[in-house]
Design an enzyme around this catalytic site. Structure first.
Site, PDB file in Angstrom:
ATOM      1  N   HIS A  72       0.856  -1.194   0.000  1.00 39.43           N
ATOM      2  CA  HIS A  72       0.000   0.000   0.000  1.00 39.43           C
ATOM      3  C   HIS A  72       0.885   1.234   0.000  1.00 39.43           C
ATOM      4  O   HIS A  72       1.731   1.378   0.880  1.00 39.43           O
ATOM      5  CB  HIS A  72      -0.870   0.031   1.263  1.00 39.43           C
ATOM      6  CG  HIS A  72      -2.027  -0.928   1.214  1.00 39.43           C
ATOM      7  ND1 HIS A  72      -3.113  -0.812   2.041  1.00 39.43           N
ATOM      8  CD2 HIS A  72      -2.264  -1.990   0.421  1.00 39.43           C
ATOM      9  CE1 HIS A  72      -3.973  -1.782   1.764  1.00 39.43           C
ATOM     10  NE2 HIS A  72      -3.475  -2.521   0.792  1.00 39.43           N
ATOM     11  N   TYR A 200      -8.791   5.463   8.146  1.00 37.97           N
ATOM     12  CA  TYR A 200      -8.765   5.862   9.565  1.00 37.97           C
ATOM     13  C   TYR A 200      -9.770   6.997   9.731  1.00 37.97           C
ATOM     14  O   TYR A 200      -9.636   8.035   9.074  1.00 37.97           O
ATOM     15  CB  TYR A 200      -7.386   6.382   9.950  1.00 37.97           C
ATOM     16  CG  TYR A 200      -6.314   5.320  10.087  1.00 37.97           C
ATOM     17  CD1 TYR A 200      -6.033   4.749  11.330  1.00 37.97           C
ATOM     18  CD2 TYR A 200      -5.556   4.900   8.994  1.00 37.97           C
ATOM     19  CE1 TYR A 200      -5.034   3.791  11.487  1.00 37.97           C
ATOM     20  CE2 TYR A 200      -4.552   3.941   9.138  1.00 37.97           C
ATOM     21  CZ  TYR A 200      -4.301   3.394  10.389  1.00 37.97           C
ATOM     22  OH  TYR A 200      -3.310   2.443  10.533  1.00 37.97           O
ATOM     23  N   PRO A 292      -2.793   0.723  19.112  1.00 42.27           N
ATOM     24  CA  PRO A 292      -2.650   0.194  17.751  1.00 42.27           C
ATOM     25  C   PRO A 292      -2.881   1.219  16.630  1.00 42.27           C
ATOM     26  O   PRO A 292      -2.715   0.882  15.459  1.00 42.27           O
ATOM     27  CB  PRO A 292      -3.731  -0.897  17.695  1.00 42.27           C
ATOM     28  CG  PRO A 292      -4.738  -0.516  18.729  1.00 42.27           C
ATOM     29  CD  PRO A 292      -3.994   0.211  19.799  1.00 42.27           C
ATOM     30  N   TYR A 384       4.632   6.606   9.472  1.00 46.88           N
ATOM     31  CA  TYR A 384       3.756   5.450   9.244  1.00 46.88           C
ATOM     32  C   TYR A 384       4.503   4.353   8.476  1.00 46.88           C
ATOM     33  O   TYR A 384       4.431   3.174   8.826  1.00 46.88           O
ATOM     34  CB  TYR A 384       2.498   5.896   8.477  1.00 46.88           C
ATOM     35  CG  TYR A 384       1.409   4.841   8.463  1.00 46.88           C
ATOM     36  CD1 TYR A 384       0.483   4.765   9.504  1.00 46.88           C
ATOM     37  CD2 TYR A 384       1.304   3.920   7.427  1.00 46.88           C
ATOM     38  CE1 TYR A 384      -0.507   3.789   9.512  1.00 46.88           C
ATOM     39  CE2 TYR A 384       0.320   2.942   7.418  1.00 46.88           C
ATOM     40  CZ  TYR A 384      -0.593   2.889   8.461  1.00 46.88           C
ATOM     41  OH  TYR A 384      -1.565   1.923   8.471  1.00 46.88           O
TER      42      TYR A 384
END
Ligand code: APR
Ligand code: PHB
Length: 389
Positions: A72, A200, A292, A384
């Site tokens: 991704h 998200y 998480p 990230y």
């Protein structure tokens, strides 16, 4: 019995370290409290940083990951019925790989079996002895017998509830903790994911995340109260609530079905300093926990494995102990950055108790700034996708 390294814990940290050591010709025994089947029944996150993929390659266990993992190069952020995309590769030339932690662990167990590495399951009463001397040992009970394993080093890869961390004296150990006032209710479902990339979402009703394992297996989460129970959530209730928390454009596309797994996890940030004591090293969840939201749990465990493996290789192969001496300092420097990122993602995306409308507008302003500003996006993307080791 004697070995060079005793690894306590056969989760992903212990297994990855064990495989790297084996390939370098360093002898290790893994002690696991549960069975292999039990360890493989735990469902955890599924976003792998490039660094972890590299370690799997280095360990010679990346074939299936390369075939079945999904790269991704971006993610979707949503708030207030709007969404935008951050293209990681505008800022860093690497994607993340979506591949379940359970599969990583399975590949590592298969590899360990193939090479005949010694793994003892269902061990009880693990005790670390003489750890500040030149002759440390680990004792345990297995199959009703007491076993004593003498070694050079002990690696505590036994997760947050393990025994290793407690072997660092209380007056030496410093623990830093933040418990968040909510949990995540997660559902695994045999349905196609709502979107090809993760979504998200910050919503007035609380956080939601749309993730996946493959084109027919979805993983969704919604923020819930810490006291909540899965018995309060029928599948229909879960899907209804998820739809209310994601932009309509996604809610309209959502394919619902039976939940094949449903669980609630608490959210916590935790760090133990130092990560070494005498001949003991802590690695992974034994030393730190992240909420998480940034997908950093397994990835931060992996960076510990990287530093620890290199330190041990340097000790055994190059006869240089500088790496083992500086392990804790090196590992913690990266751990705290992963902690910061995970805390920031959590703070920006969740609804907190007593949060005022002002606080919610501030979160939305932060998300809007992220939508508009390339520097802000670069900061998210770099963290990230994973900071360098
Ligand atoms: N003796 C032997 N084994 C033990 C003991 C003990 N006293 N205590 C715990 N264990 C085992 C657990 O049964 C578990 O299999 O240690 C293992 C620790 O595994 P994890 O908790 O998965 O921790 P770790 O390997 O560091 O993995 C990193 O990344 O995504 C995150 O939290 C997630 O598990 C994940 C972590
Ligand atoms: C998951 O797929 O389980 C997952 C993905 C991203 C996260 C957390 C969990 O941030």
């Amino acid at each position: 019995m004697r070995t060079q390294v005793v690894i306590i814990g056969g989760g992903p940290s212990g297994l990855l370290l064990g495989q790297l050591l084996h390939n370098a010709g360093i002898d290790a025994v893994i002690l696991e409290r549960q069975t292999r089947e039990y360890v493989l029944s735990r469902i955890r996150a599924g976003v792998l940083e490039r660094g972890l993929v590299g370690l799997m390659e280095q360990a010679g266990v990346a074939d299936r990951l390369k075939k079945e993992g999904y790269e991704h190069d971006g993610t979707i952020m949503a708030y207030d019925n709007r969404s935008f995309r951050i293209q990681f590769t505008d800022y860093i030339d690497k994607p993340v790989t979506v591949y379940g932690q359970t599969e990583v662990t399975r590949d590592l167990y298969d590899a360990r079996e193939r090479v005949g590495g010694k793994t003892l399951f269902l061990v009880e009463d693990v005790v670390i002895e003489d750890i500040t001397t030149e002759n440390p040992a680990v004792t345990c009970r297995v199959d009703g017998e007491t076993l004593r394993i003498e070694c050079d080093y002990v690696c505590g890869c036994d997760g947050f509830h393990g025994v290793s961390r407690q072997a660092i004296p209380a007056d030496v150990r410093r623990e830093f903790e933040k418990v968040y006032p909510f949990g995540w209710l997660g559902v695994l479902s045999d349905t196609p994911p709502v979107n090809e990339e993760l979504v998200y979402a910050n919503s007035e009703r609380g956080f939601a995340l749309c993730s996946m394992r493959n084109e027919n297996l979805s993983r969704y989460y919604i923020q819930c109260s810490q006291e909540d129970s899965i018995d309060n959530w029928s599948d229909a209730d879960f899907w209804d609530e998820l739809k209310r928390r994601i932009p309509e454009s996604y809610a309209d596309q959502l394919v619902t079905g039976d939940a094949i797994e449903k669980s609630i996890a608490p959210l916590r940030s935790f760090v133990c300093e130092p990560m070494q004591w005498g001949k003991l090293f802590l690695c992974g969840d034994a030393a730190h926990i992240v909420p998480p939201t940034g997908a950093k749990g397994l990835n931060t465990a992996a960076s510990d494995v990287h530093y620890l493996f290199n330190a041990l290789r340097q000790y055994y192969i190059d006869k240089d102990s500088s790496g083992v001496e500086s392990y804790s300092i090196k590992a913690l420097a990266r751990v705290w950055k992963a902690e910061r990122f995970s805390w920031w993602m959590t703070s920006m995306l969740h609804r907190f108790p007593n949060q005022s409308d002002f606080d919610l507008r501030i979160q939305w302003a932060e998300l809007e700034f992220l939508r508009e500003n390339k520097s802000a996006q670069a900061s998210l993307a770099i963290n990230y996708v994973g900071l360098p080791y």
